[in-house]
Design a protein around this motif. Sequence first.
Motif, mmCIF file in Angstrom:
data_model
loop_
_atom_site.group_PDB
_atom_site.id
_atom_site.type_symbol
_atom_site.label_atom_id
_atom_site.label_comp_id
_atom_site.label_asym_id
_atom_site.label_seq_id
_atom_site.Cartn_x
_atom_site.Cartn_y
_atom_site.Cartn_z
ATOM 1 N N LYS A 2 121.683 71.291 36.212
ATOM 2 C CA LYS A 2 121.841 72.831 35.554
ATOM 3 C C LYS A 2 122.504 73.476 36.468
ATOM 4 O O LYS A 2 121.883 74.017 37.624
ATOM 5 N N SER A 3 123.820 74.176 35.970
ATOM 6 C CA SER A 3 124.265 74.978 37.029
ATOM 7 C C SER A 3 123.783 76.322 37.140
ATOM 8 O O SER A 3 123.447 76.946 38.245
ATOM 9 N N GLY A 4 122.681 76.617 36.108
ATOM 10 C CA GLY A 4 122.109 77.874 36.131
ATOM 11 C C GLY A 4 120.850 78.019 37.275
ATOM 12 O O GLY A 4 120.900 79.173 38.061
ATOM 13 N N SER A 5 120.490 76.938 37.597
ATOM 14 C CA SER A 5 119.533 76.873 38.999
ATOM 15 C C SER A 5 120.394 77.174 40.086
ATOM 16 O O SER A 5 119.659 77.807 40.907
ATOM 17 N N TRP A 6 121.725 76.569 40.299
ATOM 18 C CA TRP A 6 122.237 77.176 41.334
ATOM 19 C C TRP A 6 122.857 78.601 41.334
ATOM 20 O O TRP A 6 122.671 79.257 42.434
ATOM 21 N N ILE A 7 123.072 79.131 40.264
ATOM 22 C CA ILE A 7 123.538 80.623 40.256
ATOM 23 C C ILE A 7 122.274 81.506 40.521
ATOM 24 O O ILE A 7 122.271 82.347 41.506
ATOM 25 N N HIS A 11 122.086 83.491 44.612
ATOM 26 C CA HIS A 11 121.826 84.964 44.986
ATOM 27 C C HIS A 11 120.870 85.296 45.822
ATOM 28 O O HIS A 11 120.863 86.346 46.192
ATOM 29 N N LYS A 12 119.916 84.371 46.083
ATOM 30 C CA LYS A 12 119.034 84.696 46.765
ATOM 31 C C LYS A 12 119.162 84.048 48.347
ATOM 32 O O LYS A 12 118.260 84.039 49.178
ATOM 33 N N GLY A 13 120.298 83.667 48.601
ATOM 34 C CA GLY A 13 120.843 83.188 49.840
ATOM 35 C C GLY A 13 120.394 81.718 49.992
ATOM 36 O O GLY A 13 120.068 81.141 51.020
ATOM 37 N N TRP A 14 119.968 80.986 48.905
ATOM 38 C CA TRP A 14 119.927 79.635 48.683
ATOM 39 C C TRP A 14 120.805 78.733 49.449
ATOM 40 O O TRP A 14 121.825 79.023 49.298
ATOM 41 N N LYS A 72 133.065 66.891 46.186
ATOM 42 C CA LYS A 72 133.754 66.818 44.582
ATOM 43 C C LYS A 72 132.645 67.379 43.610
ATOM 44 O O LYS A 72 132.758 67.986 42.633
ATOM 45 N N MET A 73 131.180 67.096 43.743
ATOM 46 C CA MET A 73 130.309 67.325 43.186
ATOM 47 C C MET A 73 129.510 68.470 42.951
ATOM 48 O O MET A 73 128.993 69.241 42.147
ATOM 49 N N ILE A 74 129.460 69.192 44.126
ATOM 50 C CA ILE A 74 128.878 70.490 44.321
ATOM 51 C C ILE A 74 129.953 71.731 44.107
ATOM 52 O O ILE A 74 130.728 71.521 44.892
ATOM 53 N N PRO A 75 129.288 72.626 43.293
ATOM 54 C CA PRO A 75 130.239 73.553 43.191
ATOM 55 C C PRO A 75 130.937 74.495 44.428
ATOM 56 O O PRO A 75 129.916 74.416 45.433
ATOM 57 N N LYS A 76 132.097 74.738 44.611
ATOM 58 C CA LYS A 76 132.539 75.454 45.774
ATOM 59 C C LYS A 76 132.010 76.677 46.233
ATOM 60 O O LYS A 76 131.977 77.049 47.399
ATOM 61 N N TRP A 77 131.339 77.449 45.357
ATOM 62 C CA TRP A 77 130.549 78.663 45.555
ATOM 63 C C TRP A 77 129.250 78.433 46.092
ATOM 64 O O TRP A 77 128.689 79.432 46.416
ATOM 65 N N VAL A 78 128.920 77.344 46.144
ATOM 66 C CA VAL A 78 127.290 76.820 46.565
ATOM 67 C C VAL A 78 127.531 76.943 48.202
ATOM 68 O O VAL A 78 128.300 76.278 48.647
ATOM 69 N N THR A 79 126.522 77.588 48.770
ATOM 70 C CA THR A 79 126.300 77.306 50.340
ATOM 71 C C THR A 79 125.753 75.936 50.449
ATOM 72 O O THR A 79 124.716 75.500 50.136
#
Length: 98
Positions: A2-7, A11-14, A72-79
């Motif tokens: 679920k992309s929501g869990s990444w969102i 924001h918590k520096g995850w 390819k699978m992890i959104p680019k905005w994810v650290t």
Amino acid sequence: WKSGSWINNHHKGWLQRAWTDGSEREGVDGRKYAGYGVWLREGHRMNVSEKLLGFVQTNNRAEMTAVLYVLKMIPKWVTLQICTDSQLVVDTVLQIAS
């Protein structure tokens, strides 16, 4: 997944870590067979263990394929931190980045 869990976590520096690996073996028929794996965390829907597609079956190709799967699978905005035991992967990434 679920992309929501990444969102929420982003924001918590995850930090999302992805462990990658590739392997190659000789089959009973004398041909080489390779595969790759990606592990994000226990039970994650994007964990994968797959046969390498294509004619050229090498450990190095499998290692690179695992990293490409993550990119390819992890959104680019994810650290993201990719953990690999492949010096070829590390050297290639450093060469591209420089």
